[in-house]
Write a protein that holds these residues in place. Structure first.
Motif, PDB file in Angstrom:
ATOM      1  N   ASP A 225     -34.088 -26.156 -20.743  1.00 45.97           N
ATOM      2  CA  ASP A 225     -34.956 -27.142 -21.381  1.00 45.97           C
ATOM      3  C   ASP A 225     -34.283 -27.669 -22.640  1.00 45.97           C
ATOM      4  O   ASP A 225     -34.038 -26.907 -23.573  1.00 45.97           O
ATOM      5  CB  ASP A 225     -36.281 -26.447 -21.729  1.00 45.97           C
ATOM      6  CG  ASP A 225     -37.368 -27.440 -22.059  1.00 45.97           C
ATOM      7  OD1 ASP A 225     -37.056 -28.535 -22.547  1.00 45.97           O
ATOM      8  OD2 ASP A 225     -38.545 -27.108 -21.828  1.00 45.97           O
ATOM      9  N   ASP A 226     -33.957 -28.960 -22.645  1.00 48.74           N
ATOM     10  CA  ASP A 226     -33.370 -29.588 -23.834  1.00 48.74           C
ATOM     11  C   ASP A 226     -31.908 -29.210 -24.087  1.00 48.74           C
ATOM     12  O   ASP A 226     -31.438 -29.293 -25.225  1.00 48.74           O
ATOM     13  CB  ASP A 226     -34.170 -29.258 -25.124  1.00 48.74           C
ATOM     14  CG  ASP A 226     -35.572 -29.841 -25.137  1.00 48.74           C
ATOM     15  OD1 ASP A 226     -35.933 -30.566 -24.198  1.00 48.74           O
ATOM     16  OD2 ASP A 226     -36.322 -29.571 -26.109  1.00 48.74           O
TER      17      ASP A 226
ATOM     18  N   CYS B  33     -39.928 -33.461 -21.323  1.00 50.40           N
ATOM     19  CA  CYS B  33     -39.947 -32.273 -20.464  1.00 50.40           C
ATOM     20  C   CYS B  33     -40.663 -32.449 -19.130  1.00 50.40           C
ATOM     21  O   CYS B  33     -40.061 -32.430 -18.069  1.00 50.40           O
ATOM     22  CB  CYS B  33     -40.577 -31.107 -21.217  1.00 50.40           C
ATOM     23  SG  CYS B  33     -39.756 -30.718 -22.767  1.00 50.40           S
TER      24      CYS B  33
ATOM     25  N   HIS C 224     -35.353 -24.883 -25.938  1.00 53.16           N
ATOM     26  CA  HIS C 224     -36.406 -25.746 -26.501  1.00 53.16           C
ATOM     27  C   HIS C 224     -36.793 -25.288 -27.912  1.00 53.16           C
ATOM     28  O   HIS C 224     -36.708 -24.108 -28.230  1.00 53.16           O
ATOM     29  CB  HIS C 224     -37.619 -25.690 -25.564  1.00 53.16           C
ATOM     30  CG  HIS C 224     -38.663 -26.711 -25.858  1.00 53.16           C
ATOM     31  ND1 HIS C 224     -39.620 -26.527 -26.831  1.00 53.16           N
ATOM     32  CD2 HIS C 224     -38.897 -27.926 -25.316  1.00 53.16           C
ATOM     33  CE1 HIS C 224     -40.399 -27.597 -26.870  1.00 53.16           C
ATOM     34  NE2 HIS C 224     -39.991 -28.458 -25.956  1.00 53.16           N
TER      35      HIS C 224
ATOM     36  N   ASP D 290     -33.624 -30.545 -18.408  1.00 50.30           N
ATOM     37  CA  ASP D 290     -34.570 -31.646 -18.156  1.00 50.30           C
ATOM     38  C   ASP D 290     -34.200 -32.958 -18.849  1.00 50.30           C
ATOM     39  O   ASP D 290     -34.528 -34.028 -18.376  1.00 50.30           O
ATOM     40  CB  ASP D 290     -36.016 -31.238 -18.442  1.00 50.30           C
ATOM     41  CG  ASP D 290     -36.221 -30.680 -19.838  1.00 50.30           C
ATOM     42  OD1 ASP D 290     -35.240 -30.538 -20.596  1.00 50.30           O
ATOM     43  OD2 ASP D 290     -37.381 -30.391 -20.180  1.00 50.30           O
ATOM     44  N   GLN D 291     -33.546 -32.898 -19.960  1.00 50.70           N
ATOM     45  CA  GLN D 291     -32.967 -34.079 -20.600  1.00 50.70           C
ATOM     46  C   GLN D 291     -31.944 -33.620 -21.612  1.00 50.70           C
ATOM     47  O   GLN D 291     -31.742 -32.431 -21.782  1.00 50.70           O
ATOM     48  CB  GLN D 291     -33.945 -35.016 -21.292  1.00 50.70           C
ATOM     49  CG  GLN D 291     -35.334 -34.639 -21.639  1.00 50.70           C
ATOM     50  CD  GLN D 291     -35.631 -33.436 -22.444  1.00 50.70           C
ATOM     51  OE1 GLN D 291     -36.627 -32.803 -22.173  1.00 50.70           O
ATOM     52  NE2 GLN D 291     -34.826 -33.073 -23.433  1.00 50.70           N
TER      53      GLN D 291
ATOM     54  N   LYS E 200     -35.692 -35.772 -28.514  1.00 55.76           N
ATOM     55  CA  LYS E 200     -35.159 -36.530 -27.356  1.00 55.76           C
ATOM     56  C   LYS E 200     -35.849 -37.895 -27.265  1.00 55.76           C
ATOM     57  O   LYS E 200     -35.871 -38.623 -28.212  1.00 55.76           O
ATOM     58  CB  LYS E 200     -35.381 -35.704 -26.076  1.00 55.76           C
ATOM     59  CG  LYS E 200     -36.788 -35.168 -25.895  1.00 55.76           C
ATOM     60  CD  LYS E 200     -36.876 -33.670 -26.025  1.00 55.76           C
ATOM     61  CE  LYS E 200     -38.300 -33.197 -25.821  1.00 55.76           C
ATOM     62  NZ  LYS E 200     -38.454 -31.755 -25.986  1.00 55.76           N
TER      63      LYS E 200
HETATM   64 CA    CA Z   1     -37.227 -30.730 -22.387  1.00 52.77          CA
END
Ligand code: CA
Length: 723
Positions: free
Chosen positions: A31-32, A71, A191, A346-347, A359
């Motif tokens: 995540d992230d 997310c 995250h 996710d990004q 983000k």
């Molecule tokens: Ca994320």
């Protein structure tokens, strides 16, 4: 008979062969995790030896992008292979419709065993998995709880990244070994609020992480919207939550207050002691310097950047180790050869670039997603591809890998041809990706925007200010100057604008449902503020929602309003020129917060026709979205949905016909009980269907007589609603 038996045996043997050849899929997802913090992508700030193993044995995709940099939406794009506006999960807080087709469901139906462990973040239970164990919402780094398939939560002591891997490997051990499998191992890390494992506290000790060149970006040369962000290292790091101080915020000019460090509260005594032993002396040293006046503004930003980035990178260190554990397990269990391993997140994320964390924006750092893949025998080792790929491509890729059918409405494209060709895209591959962010002015104050990115250029559109931004990534890779007003780039701008319009068409993007303000228009802004203030007062029984025709109750309709509504606690929420997308924005940005009326009269859409000639189907979706918002926010309110009033002189007026077509669609949105539909066109029209200027002098807006007819026509229905 014998021949039949032979044939059957052959079929069974072929089937069995197919079964063994179908690869297993291990999809490790964090995540992230930005590409700037992955060794294989050329990180200058950390190493990721385990993740890099995937790149060494397989491929790295350098131009890998998300469709919506946040997310939940990114996860929904991945599961469905569709953009956010199609899969319905446009912003965090939406609820994923688990009834729709997803790649795990299709794999499951074709004989795969499917499992997901870790972060889910889609607000409904996972569907399509034989086994799932997921974090509630964002989950926790320390001693996390996991939602269980049978209901309830289970508490685990330890560090989340390790536990997710333990649970994932545990499932691999106990799975049905006769079937191919899909395992999604989805980390919470890295995250926010970046709480590292104790074993990584000392990483980067006395080794400052290099700063990005744009840490002190002043946002000149680009939209003024950038300056309005609430995600800067300089101004928006929280004292406890992000910066790990304890007690009251001593420097409110430099740190945001309010959000506690929830991780600290979850720790055991031993964990807390270790945490304090690491953080407290460093915090004290900072406070001492502050007190003695040694820290100026710049030095404070630099200190905050170091605290942020080192915590973030330490969280990644645990992810990297755990990727290694999974790879080791696959090797030791003999699974490596026939297992595809993917690492992605996710990004992307801002690691101080443009002075930011977080983000959302379509700038490179958060638009990019890592995509590393190992597929022994198919993906040549050490492949580096610059093909434009996107997270909507994952679902069709997994399906093709497994020999499963790809539904025709999937918007992404399978990457299998690229994987097989060493990263070279086929001749008909995409020339641009489409991106859209929908969470207008919510957390971090990033405006709604969409756009396209080619191999060299990026075009963004900000509806809030009606601005284009154009970047030449070859000459300006850090995106420091928009060229949208540069005459030398006029042809490129026009070409990209056409590409953007065409991709919106290709993907069925509907501007009628994308929340938009007109805050750049002073008159609109003023009226929006007034209506929001009126709404705040509350205590209304009746609300009118719409455009200038509704606003006109305060003009030509004033006398009629006095007569019918003034004594009934009514509020007028009409703004001239508004389309469905503006009403959607207003209802989700304050104008419906305290309005809980018995009934609402909704009439909207004629400007979607008049200003845009927008497709009736799209406008109807906009109206539907408005009804959904009202239903969600005030389920007790009865809604009178009015057909859009006729316009133009004759029945053959094209804009009137567009309204007729919209009306035919929106009448179906009424359930006949809580939402009721009325088309009162008849009260305005002559017998031959013409519109008289005696009712609508400009053939669009009502005069006093028109308002009188409107009020009279809906009065019985309002009485029925209890007014
Ligand atoms: Ca994320």
């Amino acid at each position: 008979m014998r021949r039949l038996c032979t044939l059957l045996c052959c079929l069974v043997a072929t089937w069995a062969l197919c079964q063994t050849e179908r690869p297993n899929i291990v999809f490790i997802f964090s995540d992230d995790h930005a590409v700037q913090a992955i060794g294989a992508y050329g990180s200058k700030i950390n190493t990721t030896p385990q993740i890099d193993r995937i790149a060494k044995d397989g491929a790295v995709y350098l131009n890998s992008f998300c469709a919506n940099s946040i997310c939940g939406p990114s996860r929904a794009c991945i599961l469905t292979g569709k953009h956010s506006h199609i899969n319905g999960f446009r912003r965090n807080g939406d609820r994923f419709d688990g009834g729709q087709p997803t790649f795990p469901k299709i794999l499951q139906a074709t004989g795969y065993q499917t499992a997901i462990v870790g972060k889910w973040h889609l607000n409904t239970d996972p569907t399509g998995f034989d086994y799932w164990e997921v974090l509630p919402d964002q989950g926790s780094y320390y001693n996390p709880d996991f939602l269980q398939m049978g209901g309830g939560k289970k508490h685990y002591e330890g560090y989340c990244t390790d536990i997710i891997t333990d649970r994932a490997i545990g499932w691999l051990e106990k799975r049905d070994k006769s079937k191919p499998f899909l395992l999604m191992c989805q980390h919470k890390a890295p995250h926010r609020n970046w709480a590292p494992a104790q074993r990584h506290f000392d990483l980067f000790k006395d080794k400052p992480v290099p700063e990005p060149a744009t840490l002190f970006d002043d946002y000149s040369g680009r939209s003024a919207l950038l300056k309005e962000n609430e995600m800067s290292v300089a101004r928006h790091m929280h004292w406890q939550h992000d910066m790990k101080f304890k007690g009251d915020n001593l420097y409110t000019n430099h740190f945001a207050s309010g959000t506690p460090n929830a991780e600290y509260r979850r720790m055991t005594d031993a964990q807390r002691a270790a945490w304090d032993a690491y953080y407290e002396p460093l915090n004290q040293a900072f406070l001492d310097k502050m007190k003695s006046g040694q820290m100026d503004e710049t030095a404070i930003v630099r200190w905050k950047y170091q605290r942020y980035i080192t915590d973030y990178l330490k969280c990644i260190a645990a992810v990297d180790e755990n990727v290694g554990r999974v790879l080791d397990y696959l090797e030791s269990s003999g699974l490596s050869k026939n297992t595809v391993v993917i690492y992605s997140a996710d990004q992307g994320f801002y690691l101080g670039e443009h002075g930011w964390y977080d983000k959302r924006w379509m700038f490179e750092e958060s638009l990019k997603m890592p995509f590393l893949i190992r597929w022994p025998g198919v993906v040549p080792p050490a492949t580096r591809s610059t093909a434009l790929i996107q997270n909507i491509d994952y679902a069709p890729t997994f399906l093709e890998m497994a020999g499963a059918p790809i539904p025709a409405d999937v918007q992404g494209r399978s990457l299998v041809p690229l994987l097989r060709s060493g990263g070279t895209p086929p001749a008909d591959w995409r020339d641009a990706i489409y991106y859209a962010y929908y969470e207008n002015a919510a957390v971090h104050n990033v405006p709604v925007h969409d756009g396209v990115r080619t191999d060299r250029y990026k075009l963004m559109w900000f509806p809030r200010t009606r601005e284009w931004q154009l970047f030449d990534l070859a000459r300006d890779p850090m995106e420091m100057r928009s060229l949208h007003e540069d005459p030398d780039h006029a042809a490129i701008l026009a070409g990209l604008q056409k590409r953007c319009a065409d991709l919106r068409d290709l993907y069925d993007v509907n501007s009628a449902v994308i929340p938009s303000t007109r805050g750049d228009e002073p008159k609109w802004k003023e009226r929006d503020a007034l209506l929001t203030q009126n709404a705040k007062r509350g205590g209304y029984d009746l609300a009118f929602i719409g455009d200038s025709i509704t606003q006109g109750w305060e003009g030509k309709g004033k006398v009629v309003w006095e007569k019918y509504y003034a004594h009934r606690n009514a509020i007028n929420l009409g703004i001239g020129g508004d389309r469905t997308e503006h009403v959607i924005w207003r209802l989700t940005h304050g104008q419906w917060n305290n309005v809980k009326p018995k009934a609402a009269v909704v009439m909207i859409g004629t400007n979607n026709t008049g200003h845009f000639d927008q497709d009736p189907e799209q406008v109807a979706q906009g109206v539907g979205q408005i009804l959904d918002i009202l239903t969600q926010k005030t389920p007790g309110t009865k809604i009178l949905l009015l057909g859009i009033f006729p316009r133009g002189e004759t029945p053959w007026d094209l804009k009137r016909l567009n309204n007729v077509a919209i009306n035919q669609l929106i009448r179906r949105l009424a359930d006949g009980e809580r939402v009721q539909y009325m088309d009162i066109s008849g009260v305005f029209l002559e017998k031959d269907g013409t519109l008289s200027k005696d009712i609508m002098p400009d053939l669009l807006h009502l005069n006093e007589e028109g308002y009188e007819r409107w009020a009279r026509a809906i009065e019985p229905k309002l009485k029925e609603f209890g007014l």
